[in-house]
Write an enzyme that holds these catalytic residues in place. Structure first.
Site, short mmCIF file in Angstrom:
data_model
loop_
_atom_site.label_atom_id
_atom_site.label_comp_id
_atom_site.label_asym_id
_atom_site.label_seq_id
_atom_site.Cartn_x
_atom_site.Cartn_y
_atom_site.Cartn_z
N VAL A 152 71.22 39.47 8.14
CA VAL A 152 71.46 38.87 6.82
C VAL A 152 70.08 38.26 6.32
CG1 VAL A 152 72.64 37.01 5.49
CG2 VAL A 152 73.74 38.62 7.10
N GLY A 156 67.13 33.86 7.74
CA GLY A 156 67.86 35.13 8.34
C GLY A 156 68.50 34.95 9.62
N LYS A 157 69.06 35.98 9.67
CA LYS A 157 69.92 35.93 11.18
C LYS A 157 70.31 37.32 11.44
CE LYS A 157 71.33 32.91 14.18
NZ LYS A 157 70.63 31.52 14.55
N SER A 158 70.62 37.79 12.61
CA SER A 158 70.99 39.08 12.94
C SER A 158 72.17 38.78 14.14
CB SER A 158 70.23 39.82 13.85
OG SER A 158 68.76 39.95 13.31
N ASP A 172 68.64 33.87 20.23
CA ASP A 172 69.91 32.86 19.95
C ASP A 172 70.79 33.16 21.01
OD1 ASP A 172 71.01 30.84 17.59
OD2 ASP A 172 72.65 32.51 17.99
#
Ligand code: NAD
Length: 419
Positions: free
Chosen positions: A61, A106-108, A147
């Site tokens: 995202v 953002g992040k995955s 993360d």
């Protein structure tokens, strides 16, 4: 309408801030910031050492890029969802600007259980993710980091996979942060989030006229953030009295022996079974006697059901999204001082930015420089948020959100509305 509690809470926090900013920005602009720029769902098909091809889902995202490329870690858990990643990407937008680095949010996510994967299979999975996500991962598009469930070794594999696909020995510019130092990482990045937690926790105690020396601290989570926070707080004189991880929790009002606990965790891969403390349930640990609570595991841990029973006077949010909005209201009424996640755990993304600039400029920074700059930045941003909280008579979370959302809205206005 969403059913994911983390996304609901991220949106509720945003909506509250948007109300405060109504007079400064147009409703259309505020609405634009509520939605992510892009949400992608990927299907990975890695072949594991069992000889079978597995179908694994992954998400990326980009929430907002008004201030720069998306920045945010890769979460690997068996339960991660696209909505959870959307909430975390939104948080990253606010965190990056609050701590003053020119990144967007953002992040995955990768839907897998890292504890159940052999090292070789995890490497295969990370490489498969990198190949599928390659159109996103770029110094000017999206720069991932560790993360929950991922670590510096995984970031090393990402750099290698990208170098390989480019046909180069290395990459030019920074595609991923949190790498091993030998591969262009920066000394002190792995510890940065936990050290930042301890710096803001000490600042909060000072603000309240309390002493961190001798204060009793409970931590939930003993991974990267939890373990480093515990060590850094102990170095500042705090007594670590309780720690949990996903397998169990231990409590000792006289203080846990951290070096002995670390040795136990290296062998057993869990705090459970440590002889130097009494076994309690993870849920119970959150409400045991202490001065400070550091949630450093996952989201939605402090809720309306336990907020009234938490005995800590300070909550330092090492984890992302550990406190629900209902719990926030209860804690505020009870006078508990909450250091919000977007401030408390922003040390990691701040030092990621130092890694990014170091690699871009082909520079080298020492750990002493990194630690000094981290300390200064965390202190400075804590003071700014505290001042806004006092001036506007807001809880720390709303003050931090006000500063962050205002910056992003100002950047969107400055860029203009086209294309
Ligand atoms: P990690 O995978 O290294 O460790 C996670 C820890 O939490 C493990 O000890 C695990 O057993 C424990 N845990 C998971 N669920 C639990 C539960 N229900 N109860 C008790 N313990 C539980 O992850 P990490 O990198 O330390 O991240 C922890 C939190 O900090 C996450 O919310 C993450 O988003 C946030 N965070 C991490 C960074 C970073 O630099 N790593 C930066 C900012 C925020």
């Amino acid at each position: 309408m969403t059913t994911n509690p983390m996304l609901e809470h991220a949106l509720a926090n945003f909506d509250q801030t948007a109300q405060l900013l109504r007079g400064e920005f147009s409703p259309d602009l505020l609405l634009k910031m509520r939605e992510p720029k892009e949400r992608s769902e990927l299907r990975l098909s890695p072949e594991f050492s069992d000889g079978k091809s597995h179908t694994i889902r992954a998400f990326i995202v980009h929430h907002n890029q008004a201030l720069g490329p998306s920045k945010g870690g890769i979460r690997m858990t068996p339960t991660v969802t696209l909505d959870e990643i959307t909430a975390l990407a939104m948080e990253m937008t606010w965190k990056c600007t609050l701590i003053g680095v020119p990144f967007g949010g953002g992040k995955s996510g990768i839907v897998a259980d890292p504890e159940q994967l052999a090292a070789h299979d995890k490497e295969t999975l990370i490489r498969s993710f990198t190949r599928s996500a390659q159109r996103h991962i770029h110094p000017l598009v999206y720069v991932p980091a560790p993360d929950m469930g991922t670590n510096e070794r995984d970031m090393g594999h990402i750099k290698d996979a990208i170098s390989y696909s480019l046909g180069q020995a290395t990459t030019q510019g920074c595609y991923v942060t949190g790498k091993p130092v030998l591969l262009g990482g920066i000394p002190g990045r792995r510890e940065a989030t936990g050290r930042g937690v301890a710096i803001t926790a000490a600042a909060a105690m000072k603000t309240l006229g309390r002493d961190l020396r001798g204060a009793a601290v409970i931590l939930q989570g003993f991974g990267n953030v939890g373990a480093v926070s515990a060590q850094a707080l102990a170095e500042l004189g705090a007594h670590i009295v309780g720690i949990s991880d996903i397998h169990g929790a231990i409590y000792n009002p006289a203080g846990l022996n951290l070096p002995a606990l670390m040795a136990h965790v290296r062998k057993q891969r869990t705090v459970a079974g440590f002889a130097g403390g009494r076994r309690v349930s993870g849920a119970k640990l959150l409400t045991m006697p202490c001065d400070m609570l550091v949630p450093a595991a996952t989201g939605n841990q402090i809720t309306k059901d336990n907020a009234g029973r938490i005995q800590a006077k300070v909550i330092a949010e090492g984890a992302n999204g550990p406190t629900t909005p209902e719990a926030d209201r209860i804690l505020e009424k009870r006078g508990v001082f909450v250091i919000p996640d977007i401030l408390c755990n922003a040390g990691g993304v701040f030092v990621s930015y130092l890694e990014y600039t170091q690699e871009t400029q082909q520079e080298q920074m020492t750990e002493t420089e990194v630690r000094t700059r981290l300390e200064q930045r965390m202190q400075d941003r804590f003071a700014r948020v505290r001042q806004t909280a006092q001036e506007r008579k807001l809880p720390m979370r709303q003050a931090a959100m006000l500063l962050a959302v205002r910056n992003v809205a100002t950047a969107i206005e400055a860029r203009g509305s086209l294309p």
